[in-house]
Design an enzyme around this catalytic site. Structure first.
Site, PDB file in Angstrom:
ATOM      1  N   ASP A   1       0.841  -0.980   0.434  1.00 31.30           N
ATOM      2  CA  ASP A   1       0.075   0.348   0.109  1.00 31.30           C
ATOM      3  C   ASP A   1       0.532   1.345   0.319  1.00 31.30           C
ATOM      4  OD1 ASP A   1      -2.626   1.575   0.240  1.00 31.30           O
ATOM      5  OD2 ASP A   1      -3.637   0.360   1.492  1.00 31.30           O
TER       6      ASP A   1
ATOM      7  N   GLY B   1       4.322   1.901  -1.953  1.00 31.55           N
ATOM      8  CA  GLY B   1       4.414   2.129  -3.492  1.00 31.55           C
ATOM      9  C   GLY B   1       3.384   2.301  -3.887  1.00 31.55           C
ATOM     10  N   ASP B   2       2.938   2.587  -4.668  1.00 29.06           N
ATOM     11  CA  ASP B   2       2.160   3.067  -5.945  1.00 29.06           C
ATOM     12  C   ASP B   2       1.599   2.143  -6.809  1.00 29.06           C
ATOM     13  OD1 ASP B   2       0.382   4.844  -7.709  1.00 29.06           O
ATOM     14  OD2 ASP B   2       1.382   6.211  -7.864  1.00 29.06           O
ATOM     15  N   PHE B   3       0.756   1.308  -6.985  1.00 28.58           N
ATOM     16  CA  PHE B   3       0.037   0.355  -7.434  1.00 28.58           C
ATOM     17  C   PHE B   3      -0.334   0.346  -8.864  1.00 28.58           C
ATOM     18  CE2 PHE B   3      -4.660   0.412  -5.389  1.00 28.58           C
ATOM     19  CZ  PHE B   3      -5.118   1.131  -6.017  1.00 28.58           C
TER      20      PHE B   3
ATOM     21  N   HIS C   1     -13.048  -1.117  -7.603  1.00 26.21           N
ATOM     22  CA  HIS C   1     -14.533  -0.565  -7.510  1.00 26.21           C
ATOM     23  C   HIS C   1     -13.944   0.955  -7.616  1.00 26.21           C
ATOM     24  CE1 HIS C   1     -16.050  -0.200  -3.287  1.00 26.21           C
ATOM     25  NE2 HIS C   1     -14.485   0.338  -3.354  1.00 26.21           N
TER      26      HIS C   1
END
Length: 339
Positions: free
Chosen positions: A203, A229-231, A249
């Site tokens: 996350d 991190g940044d997905f 969603h």
């Protein structure tokens, strides 16, 4: 579903009164009424004194809620709990008290009051009201509202996670990455059931920093790696399973496709992708996901999806939808594999 003996106009009036009921529940949640009556019925005067409110007005709120089954008026002016009220207790597993508080927050009320803007433009109402593309940007500037939201999602997620872990067979998974897993509640629940499994909690860096105490309490910290991190950029590679609970969603098809393509690049060739999401039911079937879909529309530009829409979204990212496992909650576990 309304009884066929009720006139259509009366049914419609009940539906339109839904926001009134929600605000009454918000009031009871804010005052902690469910906690105060959990050991037995309490006179409304005592509840008013303990909470510092006007007793006759509190009576009117609790009388209305008792008529909907939230509380029960056992004798005139004496209010007790019900199974529904127990869900509002702060000490209840998967408590919905924080969810009730969130729905009563001013930002949430304003967002829903401007739903017509979202219908006219296809954009979240938060864009016109707060100048942000999604509500998560708003929370960055309003930490108190963000805290209410996070608490609400924790309570709601507890129910979803319990149902997902019971419905899906995780045996055979050696390394599981929980993408956007927050403080690790879902990952901890899975690892606790599968002592041979190792996990990665992925996350944003400031989020995963708060996960260690939860993982230690669950006794799984030694088998869990924390990665920030940044997905939308990249994810930890090589795992044989990736799970995302109520993540897809939040995003449009375009943004969701970027995330899923990043997972496709990271996942093992024989890996499994698991999405814990609402799957919209066809036709007129009553479905909480159809209402949650409107919440996604006005707050973040995301959406709930049908099975066919998930199949197409996954295929565009290089996955094949394999199976859908319904759960005891309003969500399903969608299993996909590399195509």
């Amino acid at each position: 579903m309304q009884s066929q003996s009720i006139p259509p106009s009366a049914s419609l009036l009940q539906m339109m009164a839904g926001p009134w009921v929600a605000q009454a529940i918000f009031t009871a949640a804010r005052l902690g009424i469910a906690d105060r009556v959990k050991d037995g019925p309490v006179p409304v005067e005592a509840l008013a004194e303990a909470t510092g409110v006007h007793a006759p007005s509190l009576y009117r709120v609790l009388r209305a809620l008792a008529s909907t089954g939230v509380f029960t008026e056992t004798e005139p002016g004496l209010f007790g709990t019900t199974p529904i009220a127990d869900c509002l207790r702060s000490d209840a597993p998967g408590s919905l008290r924080a969810f009730a508080l969130m729905t009563g927050d001013a930002w949430h009320q304003r967002s829903w009051s401007d739903v017509l803007y979202s219908v006219e433009t296809g954009k979240p109402s938060t864009l016109r009201l707060y100048g942000v593309d999604n509500v998560f940007e708003y929370f960055a500037a309003q930490p108190e509202a963000g805290a209410h939201f996070n608490e609400a999602m924790t309570g709601f997620a507890t129910q979803v996670h319990r149902a997902a872990v019971a419905a899906y067979d995780f045996s055979g998974v050696r390394r599981l990455v929980d993408v956007g897993g927050g403080h690790g509640a879902l990952l901890a629940a899975i690892l606790s059931r599968h002592p041979e499994m190792r996990g990665v909690l992925f996350d944003q860096p400031h989020v995963v920093r708060g996960a260690q105490p939860n993982l230690e309490r669950a006794g799984v910290a030694a088998r869990c790696e924390l990665v920030g991190g940044d997905f939308f950029r990249s994810l930890p590679g090589g795992a044989d399973a990736y799970i995302l609970s109520a993540i897809i969603h939040d995003w449009s098809d375009e943004d969701a496709a970027v995330l899923l393509q990043n997972i496709r690049r990271a996942i093992a060739d024989d890996g499994r992708l698991l999405l814990v999401e609402s799957v919209i039911q066809p036709g007129n079937t009553p479905d909480f996901g159809k209402l949650l879909d409107l919440e996604m529309l006005i707050t973040c530009g995301g959406r709930e999806r049908t099975e066919a829409e998930f199949r197409a979204l996954l295929a565009a990212a290089g996955f094949r939808l394999a199976r859908v496992f319904p759960t005891a909650s309003a969500t399903s576990v969608i299993e996909a594999v590399p195509a």
